[in-house]
Structure formats: C-alpha cells, structure tokens
Design an enzyme around this catalytic site. Sequence first.
Site, short mmCIF file in Angstrom:
data_model
loop_
_atom_site.label_atom_id
_atom_site.label_comp_id
_atom_site.label_asym_id
_atom_site.label_seq_id
_atom_site.Cartn_x
_atom_site.Cartn_y
_atom_site.Cartn_z
N GLU A 106 -7.29 -8.06 9.79
CA GLU A 106 -7.49 -8.82 8.43
C GLU A 106 -6.11 -9.78 8.35
OE1 GLU A 106 -6.21 -5.08 6.39
OE2 GLU A 106 -8.08 -4.98 5.42
N HIS B 177 -5.67 -1.00 10.44
CA HIS B 177 -5.71 -2.37 9.95
C HIS B 177 -4.79 -2.90 10.86
CE1 HIS B 177 -7.98 -2.03 5.85
NE2 HIS B 177 -8.68 -1.71 6.89
N HIS C 262 -0.03 -10.64 4.73
CA HIS C 262 -0.41 -10.59 6.14
C HIS C 262 -0.21 -11.86 6.94
CE1 HIS C 262 -3.94 -7.43 4.87
NE2 HIS C 262 -2.73 -7.34 4.40
N ASP D 272 3.52 -7.23 1.21
CA ASP D 272 2.04 -6.95 1.54
C ASP D 272 1.57 -8.55 1.59
OD1 ASP D 272 -0.63 -6.70 2.22
OD2 ASP D 272 -0.94 -5.70 0.26
N ARG E 15 -13.36 -8.66 -5.87
CA ARG E 15 -12.40 -8.68 -7.33
C ARG E 15 -13.46 -7.76 -8.34
NH1 ARG E 15 -8.31 -11.15 -7.27
NH2 ARG E 15 -7.96 -13.01 -5.72
N ASP F 256 -2.63 0.57 7.82
CA ASP F 256 -2.36 -0.79 7.95
C ASP F 256 -1.13 -1.09 8.40
OD1 ASP F 256 -1.94 -3.71 7.08
OD2 ASP F 256 -3.56 -3.41 5.79
N TYR G 287 -10.80 -4.28 -4.07
CA TYR G 287 -9.24 -3.80 -4.33
C TYR G 287 -8.93 -3.95 -5.87
CZ TYR G 287 -8.65 -8.96 -3.35
OH TYR G 287 -9.04 -10.22 -3.06
N HIS H 279 1.18 -3.11 6.16
CA HIS H 279 1.84 -2.31 4.90
C HIS H 279 2.87 -1.34 5.36
CE1 HIS H 279 -2.48 -3.21 3.04
NE2 HIS H 279 -1.90 -4.30 2.92
#
Length: 276
Positions: free
Chosen positions: A256, A211, A226, A224, A37, A176, A70, A179
């Site tokens: 991930e 990813h 996962h 998004d 964060r 990814d 991120y 994504h």
Amino acid sequence: MLKIGCHISSGKGFLAMGKAAQSISANTFQFFTRNPRGGAAKALDLADVEAMNAYCAEHKIGNLLAHAPYTLNACAKDAGLREFARNTMADDLSRLEYIPDCMYNFHPGSHVQQGAEVGIAYIADTLNQVLQPEQSTTVLLETMAGKGSEVGRSFEELRSILDKVELKEKMGVCLDTCHVFDGGYDIVSNLEGVLEEFDQIIGLERLKAVHLNDSMNPLGSHKDRHQKIGQGNIGLEAFTAIINHPRLRNLPFYLETPNEMDGYAAEIALLRGLYR
Ligand code: FE
Ligand code: FE
Ligand code: ZN
C-alpha cells in the site's frame, strides 16, 4: 513462492483488477469494496465477479483481500454512524461470498474521547452482529498506528476485541508494517521480539495477512504516512527479514505504498528477488 501484490483500484470492475494484478506479476491483491470514503456500492455485477474468479484461478492469483472503506467507524459515539458501519460491513460480507478464498480487512475504528474500552466493546458488538456462522470470508482487524484515538494501536487492544467476538473462527489480524512501526513496535531492530509479543498476546495463528509499507516517520510516531519500500525508516533490510521470516514467509503480502502500477511492479520484482 512469495505471495505478493498491491492495492488495486476497483474502478474498472472485478475482471480488470485480476488483469491489472497479472500485468505486474502479482499473485494476490487488495481492493476497496466500495468508494474508500464510504457511500453506496454499485449493484454487484455477478458476471464480472465470475469472470475475475475464472481469470484468477487460471493465473494462480489468490488470497484476495477486500478492504472496507476507511471512513467506517464501528465504535462511533453516534448510534447512526455505528449502524452505518454495521450495515456496510454486512452488505460487503454478503457480496464477498461470491469470491472464493477471500478475506475482509477493516480499521477497528476511533473511539473519539469515549475511551478505548468503550470503543472495543462497540467494535466487538458490531462484529457479533455482522458475522454469520455460514460465511466463508475471514474478517481481519488491521493493526493501527495509534493516530488520534484509533483503536487497535496495540496487540492488547486487538486481543480485547477478539476476546469479545463470538464467532472467533471467522476472525484474524492483518499486520501493517508502517502502522506497527509508527505504533512503537520495533520491527527493524527487534522483529523476533515483536513477533514473539504478537504470539503471546494474540497468537500468530491469527495473523492472516501483512500490509507491506515503509514509513515516512520514526518508530513510535503514531503518524501513519506510508513510504515506498526501502525509502523510509523501516528500510529494505527489515523488509527482507520480514518476507523471509519462517513465521511470516507463507502469508500473503500487500503493498500500500505511494505508487502507480509501474512503481508497484518494480517493488514486487525487488521483493521477489530478495525472497529466499
Ligand atoms: Fe488499512
Ligand atoms: Fe494498511
Ligand atoms: Zn496506513
């Protein structure tokens, strides 16, 4: 040998990450450079980094992938936020020089009503300020799902960023799977076509990492979220094709997925079993 690992918490330091990777039979891994964060990074414990480097060399763990927090937004409208992203990335890159054979992945950013073109220009600008000719770390743009105003939702947007970067040889792309699937690229029924498109627009030689994530949502959902490997809308058959594809099979793969370490260990074993 399949190069596969997962995201590992950096909370206990560098050597602990190497040992965690080894404990789940991973031969690579990803970690956050600092609190995901954002915020300040702890002072770099060089002895710990060197202990990890030696441990990883001994256990044949390589292709470490550092992930930027991120919350950074290199294309924020606010100049102070862009400066924060730039300073954080520059600081991360200077630290990563102590890890050999390392890559640094980041989310390009969200343009928030400024339009993708403005966003792309700011992102390239940031990269042109932080990349150094002498750095050994390759910086990767991550393919994004296109949630909200995310930049990097299409191969064309990533290409536009790369076109504006001066030190292109320092740059690559991390694909990814969740994504791109959420972004509308059908890697389930047309993997060949998607890779062909990637090659035409960006060039597969720029693809440096994958990813591996299943998706909770359907193709083109721009969500998004996962999912565990084989339990989402991408499915195990598609992952088998991805890890074995001649253009992808030698790349490092990073999970991930929503797992604890035992879940990651099981997914790594599963995928190793499917690697031909
Ligand atoms: Fe990411
Ligand atoms: Fe990712
Ligand atoms: Zn994601």
